[in-house]
Write a protein that holds these residues in place. Structure first.
Motif, short mmCIF file in Angstrom:
data_model
loop_
_atom_site.label_atom_id
_atom_site.label_comp_id
_atom_site.label_asym_id
_atom_site.label_seq_id
_atom_site.Cartn_x
_atom_site.Cartn_y
_atom_site.Cartn_z
N CYS A 109 90.28 92.33 192.53
CA CYS A 109 90.11 91.72 191.19
C CYS A 109 88.63 91.51 190.86
O CYS A 109 88.25 91.41 189.69
N GLY A 110 87.78 91.37 191.90
CA GLY A 110 86.37 91.06 191.66
C GLY A 110 86.13 89.57 191.64
O GLY A 110 87.08 88.77 191.64
N SER A 111 84.85 89.16 191.69
CA SER A 111 84.40 87.76 191.66
C SER A 111 84.60 87.00 192.97
O SER A 111 84.29 85.82 193.05
N PHE A 112 85.15 87.66 194.00
CA PHE A 112 85.33 87.01 195.30
C PHE A 112 84.46 87.67 196.35
O PHE A 112 84.20 88.88 196.29
N ASP A 124 82.84 81.07 190.84
CA ASP A 124 82.83 79.75 190.19
C ASP A 124 83.52 78.66 191.01
O ASP A 124 83.11 77.51 190.98
N PHE A 125 84.59 79.02 191.69
CA PHE A 125 85.41 78.00 192.37
C PHE A 125 85.03 77.84 193.84
O PHE A 125 85.63 77.02 194.54
N GLY A 126 84.05 78.62 194.34
CA GLY A 126 83.68 78.54 195.75
C GLY A 126 84.91 78.79 196.63
O GLY A 126 85.79 79.58 196.28
N GLU A 147 85.09 88.01 183.52
CA GLU A 147 83.87 88.76 183.80
C GLU A 147 83.80 89.05 185.31
O GLU A 147 83.94 88.15 186.13
N ASP A 148 83.65 90.31 185.66
CA ASP A 148 83.65 90.68 187.08
C ASP A 148 82.23 90.59 187.63
O ASP A 148 81.39 91.44 187.38
N ARG A 149 81.99 89.51 188.38
CA ARG A 149 80.68 89.33 189.01
C ARG A 149 80.91 89.21 190.51
O ARG A 149 82.01 88.86 190.92
N PRO A 150 79.90 89.46 191.35
CA PRO A 150 80.17 89.38 192.78
C PRO A 150 80.43 87.94 193.23
O PRO A 150 80.00 87.00 192.57
N GLY A 151 81.15 87.80 194.33
CA GLY A 151 81.32 86.47 194.93
C GLY A 151 79.98 85.97 195.47
O GLY A 151 79.02 86.73 195.56
N PRO A 152 79.91 84.71 195.88
CA PRO A 152 78.61 84.08 196.15
C PRO A 152 78.03 84.29 197.55
O PRO A 152 76.86 83.97 197.78
N CYS A 153 78.81 84.81 198.52
CA CYS A 153 78.37 84.70 199.92
C CYS A 153 77.17 85.58 200.28
O CYS A 153 76.30 85.16 201.04
N LEU A 198 85.26 70.56 206.93
CA LEU A 198 83.88 70.17 206.61
C LEU A 198 83.05 71.38 206.19
O LEU A 198 82.12 71.26 205.39
N ALA A 199 83.38 72.53 206.72
CA ALA A 199 82.65 73.75 206.36
C ALA A 199 82.89 74.10 204.90
O ALA A 199 81.94 74.42 204.16
N ARG A 200 84.13 74.04 204.47
CA ARG A 200 84.41 74.34 203.05
C ARG A 200 83.71 73.32 202.14
O ARG A 200 83.15 73.68 201.11
N GLN A 201 83.73 72.06 202.58
CA GLN A 201 83.10 71.02 201.74
C GLN A 201 81.60 71.22 201.62
O GLN A 201 81.00 70.77 200.64
N ALA A 202 81.00 71.89 202.61
CA ALA A 202 79.54 72.08 202.59
C ALA A 202 79.10 73.20 201.66
O ALA A 202 77.91 73.34 201.38
N CYS A 203 80.03 73.99 201.17
CA CYS A 203 79.65 75.10 200.27
C CYS A 203 79.15 74.52 198.94
O CYS A 203 79.82 73.70 198.32
N PRO A 204 77.97 74.95 198.50
CA PRO A 204 77.43 74.38 197.25
C PRO A 204 78.13 74.91 196.00
O PRO A 204 77.97 74.34 194.92
N VAL A 205 78.93 75.95 196.16
CA VAL A 205 79.58 76.55 194.98
C VAL A 205 80.95 75.91 194.76
O VAL A 205 81.71 75.72 195.72
N GLY A 206 81.26 75.58 193.51
CA GLY A 206 82.60 75.10 193.18
C GLY A 206 82.85 73.66 193.57
O GLY A 206 84.00 73.27 193.79
#
Ligand code: B12
Ligand code: SF4
Ligand code: SF4
Length: 232
Positions: A109-112, A124-126, A147-153, A198-206
């Motif tokens: 789908c894109g964006s991930f 957007d949702f991290g 809008e198909d944009r790359p995921g953040p990693c 805790l790792a998921r919570q540390a992601c600055p995105v979303g």
């Protein structure tokens, strides 16, 4: 009935879900044939984030009846209703094993992007989107309306999710070490990880899409239960 994207969005939101993306599948996407030998022309990925679904789920009869798997039963009831309204076929991520390749479909789908935690992070949702169903349309629908944009990693140089894991269960090279994570969780329910990874919570995105502690605990219990079942 061919839905306008906005109408479908409204129906999904009423039950706590959202449209995460769509694409036109090919043979490599491993979509099962539909009834009467039809092929899916468009796949719509339906998901949820922390704040969208939990408030609806805890008010539902499935949550109140104390029978197993309230989230799966709530998802099946509400999304089957929506799929029926538009004449879509529907597949769920909890059907299996063998399971449908939901993460592969989300990447299409894109964006991930694939995060070091195993979950896919969304632009957007991290790391906070769950996949709840795919709707399959026999008719071609809109192409990806989002809008198909790359995921953040890839662009995330520091990768703070890795350092935040107290069990050292994550690495850029080898990804997510499930037994290490599981062994840490077994040390006791008082650990912070039980009310949210805790790792998921540390992601600055979303950060607006985080799960509340009771919601995170609900998912952690089902992760531990599923892991135990798969390793019997
Ligand atoms: C089995 C399973 C697990 C197993 C993984 C065992 C294994 N090594 O395969 C266990 C029980 C460990 C697990 C754990 C979790 N999972 Co899980 N899991 C699944 C499930 C039901 C099937 C995966 C599968 O085999 N698919 C079939 C293959 C053919 O499909 P695929 O897309 O090509 O498969 C890819 C994934 O399996 C991935 N993968 C491989 N190992 C692991 C390990 C983990 C932890 C994850 C997330 C992915 C992953 O790599 C495959 C190749 O691309 C999926 C739902 C689904 N249908 O995909 C959810 C799913 C992948 N899990 C998910 C989540 C959120 C989790 C947890 C974070 C749950 C939680 N606590 O909230 C945890 C991680 C623990 C933590 N630290 O918080 C989400 C991911 C959403 C996203 N944004 O990517 C999914 C899609 C469920 C959903 N409804 O949204 N999970
Ligand atoms: S902290 Fe960085 S690498 Fe980790 S999930 Fe978030 S964006 Fe991806
Ligand atoms: S739940 Fe805790 S131990 Fe497991 S990956 Fe997340 S931070 Fe690490």
């Amino acid at each position: 009935m061919k839905p306008a994207a906005a109408t479908l969005d409204q129906d999904l939101a009423a039950a706590g879900f959202l449209l995460l993306g769509s694409f036109s599948p090919g043979p490599e996407d491993r979509i099962p044939d539909l009834a009467h030998g039809h092929r899916a022309a468009t796949l719509l990925l339906i998901g949820s984030t922390g704040p969208t679904l939990w408030p609806k789920l805890i008010e539902s009869p499935e949550f109140a009846d104390e029978a197993p798997d309230p989230l799966d039963r709530y998802t099946r009831r509400t999304l089957l209703g929506t799929a029926l309204k538009y004449g879509f076929d529907v597949l769920f991520p909890f059907e299996g094993p063998p399971y449908h390749p939901f993460q592969q479909w989300a990447l299409a789908c894109g964006s991930f992007s694939r995060s070091p935690m195993g979950v896919l992070a969304h632009r957007d949702f991290g790391p906070w989107s769950g996949f709840r169903a795919v709707f399959l349309s026999r008719e071609p629908l809109w192409e990806n309306t989002l809008e198909d944009r790359p995921g953040p990693c890839e662009a995330c140089e520091d990768k703070p999710c890795i350092a935040a894991c107290p069990a050292d269960a994550l690495s850029s090279e080898t990804g997510y070490d499930v037994p290490k994570c599981r062994a840490h969780l077994e040390k006791g329910r008082a650990l912070d990880c039980w009310t949210g990874c805790l790792a998921r919570q540390a992601c600055p995105v979303g950060q607006n899409h985080l799960q509340a502690p009771d919601n995170a605990q609900f998912h952690m219990e089902s992760f531990v239960g599923l892991y135990a079942n798969l390793n019997k």
